[in-house]
Scaffold this motif. Structure first.
Motif, PDB file in Angstrom:
ATOM      1  N   HIS A 176      89.659  70.702   7.377  1.00  0.00           N
ATOM      2  CA  HIS A 176      90.879  69.902   7.496  1.00  0.00           C
ATOM      3  C   HIS A 176      91.183  69.585   8.955  1.00  0.00           C
ATOM      4  O   HIS A 176      91.665  68.517   9.288  1.00  0.00           O
ATOM      5  N   LEU A 177      90.935  70.581   9.812  1.00  0.00           N
ATOM      6  CA  LEU A 177      91.294  70.399  11.218  1.00  0.00           C
ATOM      7  C   LEU A 177      90.375  69.401  11.903  1.00  0.00           C
ATOM      8  O   LEU A 177      90.793  68.671  12.790  1.00  0.00           O
ATOM      9  N   THR A 178      89.106  69.387  11.473  1.00  0.00           N
ATOM     10  CA  THR A 178      88.151  68.522  12.168  1.00  0.00           C
ATOM     11  C   THR A 178      87.945  67.187  11.457  1.00  0.00           C
ATOM     12  O   THR A 178      87.171  66.359  11.921  1.00  0.00           O
ATOM     13  N   ALA A 179      88.635  66.978  10.331  1.00  0.00           N
ATOM     14  CA  ALA A 179      88.525  65.680   9.635  1.00  0.00           C
ATOM     15  C   ALA A 179      89.019  64.572  10.582  1.00  0.00           C
ATOM     16  O   ALA A 179      89.907  64.810  11.396  1.00  0.00           O
ATOM     17  N   PRO A 180      88.447  63.377  10.468  1.00  0.00           N
ATOM     18  CA  PRO A 180      88.852  62.292  11.393  1.00  0.00           C
ATOM     19  C   PRO A 180      90.203  61.704  10.994  1.00  0.00           C
ATOM     20  O   PRO A 180      90.320  60.524  10.692  1.00  0.00           O
ATOM     21  N   TRP A 181      91.212  62.519  10.956  1.00  0.00           N
ATOM     22  CA  TRP A 181      92.532  62.099  10.508  1.00  0.00           C
ATOM     23  C   TRP A 181      93.427  61.800  11.694  1.00  0.00           C
ATOM     24  O   TRP A 181      93.181  62.261  12.811  1.00  0.00           O
ATOM     25  N   VAL A 182      94.486  61.062  11.412  1.00  0.00           N
ATOM     26  CA  VAL A 182      95.471  60.742  12.446  1.00  0.00           C
ATOM     27  C   VAL A 182      96.849  61.089  11.886  1.00  0.00           C
ATOM     28  O   VAL A 182      97.001  61.291  10.685  1.00  0.00           O
ATOM     29  N   GLU A 183      97.823  61.136  12.779  1.00  0.00           N
ATOM     30  CA  GLU A 183      99.175  61.376  12.276  1.00  0.00           C
ATOM     31  C   GLU A 183      99.666  60.099  11.604  1.00  0.00           C
ATOM     32  O   GLU A 183      99.809  59.071  12.263  1.00  0.00           O
ATOM     33  N   VAL A 184      99.895  60.154  10.291  1.00  0.00           N
ATOM     34  CA  VAL A 184     100.333  58.940   9.599  1.00  0.00           C
ATOM     35  C   VAL A 184     101.851  58.869   9.480  1.00  0.00           C
ATOM     36  O   VAL A 184     102.408  57.787   9.306  1.00  0.00           O
ATOM     37  N   THR A 185     102.509  59.996   9.586  1.00  0.00           N
ATOM     38  CA  THR A 185     103.974  59.934   9.557  1.00  0.00           C
ATOM     39  C   THR A 185     104.576  61.201  10.154  1.00  0.00           C
ATOM     40  O   THR A 185     103.954  62.254  10.184  1.00  0.00           O
ATOM     41  N   ARG A 186     105.808  61.025  10.617  1.00  0.00           N
ATOM     42  CA  ARG A 186     106.566  62.148  11.198  1.00  0.00           C
ATOM     43  C   ARG A 186     108.019  61.961  10.775  1.00  0.00           C
ATOM     44  O   ARG A 186     108.579  60.894  10.968  1.00  0.00           O
ATOM     45  N   ARG A 187     108.592  62.959  10.138  1.00  0.00           N
ATOM     46  CA  ARG A 187     109.983  62.836   9.658  1.00  0.00           C
ATOM     47  C   ARG A 187     110.788  64.043  10.130  1.00  0.00           C
ATOM     48  O   ARG A 187     110.299  65.173  10.078  1.00  0.00           O
ATOM     49  N   ASP A 188     112.022  63.807  10.522  1.00  0.00           N
ATOM     50  CA  ASP A 188     112.889  64.883  11.018  1.00  0.00           C
ATOM     51  C   ASP A 188     113.990  65.193  10.016  1.00  0.00           C
ATOM     52  O   ASP A 188     114.586  64.275   9.452  1.00  0.00           O
ATOM     53  N   TYR A 189     114.238  66.484   9.835  1.00  0.00           N
ATOM     54  CA  TYR A 189     115.308  66.923   8.925  1.00  0.00           C
ATOM     55  C   TYR A 189     116.148  67.987   9.626  1.00  0.00           C
ATOM     56  O   TYR A 189     115.656  68.702  10.493  1.00  0.00           O
ATOM     57  N   MET A 190     117.401  68.099   9.224  1.00  0.00           N
ATOM     58  CA  MET A 190     118.260  69.183   9.725  1.00  0.00           C
ATOM     59  C   MET A 190     118.741  69.958   8.508  1.00  0.00           C
ATOM     60  O   MET A 190     119.335  69.377   7.597  1.00  0.00           O
ATOM     61  N   LEU A 191     118.464  71.264   8.472  1.00  0.00           N
ATOM     62  CA  LEU A 191     118.785  72.056   7.284  1.00  0.00           C
ATOM     63  C   LEU A 191     119.862  73.086   7.602  1.00  0.00           C
ATOM     64  O   LEU A 191     119.924  73.623   8.712  1.00  0.00           O
ATOM     65  N   ALA A 192     120.679  73.382   6.576  1.00  0.00           N
ATOM     66  CA  ALA A 192     121.789  74.313   6.762  1.00  0.00           C
ATOM     67  C   ALA A 192     121.364  75.722   6.355  1.00  0.00           C
ATOM     68  O   ALA A 192     121.896  76.298   5.403  1.00  0.00           O
ATOM     69  N   CYS A 193     120.387  76.265   7.058  1.00  0.00           N
ATOM     70  CA  CYS A 193     119.975  77.643   6.784  1.00  0.00           C
ATOM     71  C   CYS A 193     119.262  78.213   8.003  1.00  0.00           C
ATOM     72  O   CYS A 193     118.844  77.473   8.887  1.00  0.00           O
ATOM     73  N   ASN A 194     119.134  79.535   8.027  1.00  0.00           N
ATOM     74  CA  ASN A 194     118.420  80.205   9.098  1.00  0.00           C
ATOM     75  C   ASN A 194     116.925  79.896   8.985  1.00  0.00           C
ATOM     76  O   ASN A 194     116.383  79.811   7.880  1.00  0.00           O
ATOM     77  N   TRP A 195     116.252  79.793  10.120  1.00  0.00           N
ATOM     78  CA  TRP A 195     114.828  79.418  10.123  1.00  0.00           C
ATOM     79  C   TRP A 195     113.965  80.400   9.341  1.00  0.00           C
ATOM     80  O   TRP A 195     112.976  80.018   8.707  1.00  0.00           O
ATOM     81  N   LYS A 196     114.353  81.672   9.326  1.00  0.00           N
ATOM     82  CA  LYS A 196     113.515  82.687   8.667  1.00  0.00           C
ATOM     83  C   LYS A 196     113.494  82.509   7.146  1.00  0.00           C
ATOM     84  O   LYS A 196     112.518  82.854   6.499  1.00  0.00           O
ATOM     85  N   LEU A 197     114.594  81.991   6.602  1.00  0.00           N
ATOM     86  CA  LEU A 197     114.611  81.798   5.147  1.00  0.00           C
ATOM     87  C   LEU A 197     113.527  80.802   4.736  1.00  0.00           C
ATOM     88  O   LEU A 197     112.879  80.962   3.697  1.00  0.00           O
ATOM     89  N   LEU A 198     113.291  79.796   5.561  1.00  0.00           N
ATOM     90  CA  LEU A 198     112.242  78.812   5.250  1.00  0.00           C
ATOM     91  C   LEU A 198     110.854  79.445   5.343  1.00  0.00           C
ATOM     92  O   LEU A 198     109.985  79.182   4.521  1.00  0.00           O
ATOM     93  N   VAL A 199     110.660  80.294   6.350  1.00  0.00           N
ATOM     94  CA  VAL A 199     109.350  80.930   6.506  1.00  0.00           C
ATOM     95  C   VAL A 199     109.111  81.934   5.373  1.00  0.00           C
ATOM     96  O   VAL A 199     108.033  81.964   4.771  1.00  0.00           O
TER      97      VAL A 199
END
Ligand code: FES
Ligand code: FE2
Length: 362
Positions: A176-199
């Motif tokens: 996956h890392l070496t596939a000839p891919w490019v960044e096709v999209t980037r989206r930003d979100y703001m969430l109402a929770c502590n970062w650790k809950l997501l991890v």
């Protein structure tokens, strides 16, 4: 309100007290603890800060690394350079909005200039600074690496060796890392929770059957495999029915065309891999109960960004609902964590163990 100390995730009352907390829930709500975490976890780890595409030759970018501003640019050789984004004269940010850089970077306040290696090149009105040691005035470097289209930075001096941190995961998802891919999209979100809950949610295998009973029903959770090695987590589960090749057709040998992978680079970088893409989303604390997340997807240049985002949001939205509602109960005086599933929740325990290690090594 007095009551029993609530614990969980193998945090004892003593280990909580050692970081200034009286109960488990404060891990997710306490502002002083969030500061400690910033210093001991985020400022001492390698953290994703940009996609390589964001730092083009001749351009500079300012990124926020857990409250510290970092300026990144490319030298004429194409190599990345990063510095704390503040002028050694009075501390104003050198780089504001993304913009071009020439041979020098000039501070907007009093126009001192620095070369691309961070050395002072010019002081305006030098006669005003007869005693300044010009060789000692320079931008403070930050460790930076470019890793298969992703840019990581680390504020620790000296920074730990990046390649040994990511080596176990790199081996697992090399195709996956070496596939000839490019960044096709980037989206930003703001969430109402502590970062650790997501991890925690990301490495929790147990909820796949339930929270995602529809969105991830196409995978065989009973065949879920995972492995923690050092500071990375790798996992993979096969699809019930093999999926046809995605946009771009052929897949490199070694890719997992029939399943989905979820991975973590401690502390906060979540990665998802399928036959069609590699997605990253990072949980960046903005205080104890707010987290900024940027979803980046790498795939073939002709891939449809909305379809790819939709395929991730199908399950990510469910995760967000769970994490944001958990944030509403972690403030309770009786919040704690009960017995944990011996295998399906073991990665969450590993995450907390690493967290404790980092917090205890200032
Ligand atoms: S603050 Fe940069 S030159 Fe004065
Ligand atoms: Fe999930």
């Amino acid at each position: 309100m007095a009551g029993p100390v609530t614990t969980g995730w193998e945090w004892s009352a003593e280990s909580l007290a050692a970081v200034g907390l009286a109960r488990l829930g404060a891990l997710y709500t306490d502002a002083a603890f969030a500061d400690l975490e910033r210093e001991r976890v985020f400022w001492s780890s390698w953290v994703l800060v940009a996609a390589a595409e964001e730092v083009r030759p001749g351009s500079a970018l300012a990124v926020d690394l857990a409250g510290a501003s970092v300026a990144i640019w490319r030298r004429p050789t194409g190599e990345l350079a990063a510095f704390h984004n503040l002028c050694p004269h009075r501390g104003i940010p050198l780089i504001g909005l993304p913009g071009p850089v020439g041979r020098f970077v000039t501070c907007p306040y009093h126009q001192w200039s620095f070369d691309l290696d961070g050395r002072l090149a010019r002081i305006s009105q030098p006669e005003e600074f007869p005693h300044a040691d010009r060789t000692a005035i320079r931008l403070r470097p930050v460790a930076v690496v470019e890793w298969h289209g992703l840019v990581f930075a680390c504020l620790a001096e000296p920074a730990p060796d990046f390649s040994s941190v990511v080596a176990p995961l790199e081996k697992r998802i090399a195709a996956h890392l070496t596939a000839p891919w490019v960044e096709v999209t980037r989206r930003d979100y703001m969430l109402a929770c502590n970062w650790k809950l997501l991890v925690e949610n990301h490495v929790d295998v147990y909820h796949l059957w339930y929270l995602h009973q529809r969105s991830l029903s196409g995978y065989r959770h009973e065949e879920f495999r995972w492995e923690w090695q050092g500071e990375t987590w790798w996992s993979w589960e096969p699809a019930r029915h093999p999926t046809p090749p995605g946009p771009g057709g052929a897949r490199p040998v070694g890719r997992h065309p029939e399943g989905i992978g979820a991975h973590l680079v401690f502390p906060n970088l979540m990665v998802v891999t399928t036959g069609d893409f590699l997605a990253t989303y990072d949980a960046r604390p903005q205080g104890p109960d707010r987290t900024a997340v940027t979803l980046r997807i790498r795939s073939t240049p002709d891939a449809d960004p909305d379809t790819l985002v939709g395929s991730i949001r199908a399950f990510l939205d469910e995760d967000i609902v769970a994490c944001e509602s958990l944030q509403r109960t972690v403030g309770s005086p009786v919040f704690g964590v009960g017995p944990t599933a011996r295998s399906h929740e073991a990665p969450v325990l590993q995450f907390h163990q690493l967290l404790r290690q980092k917090l205890n090594s200032p």
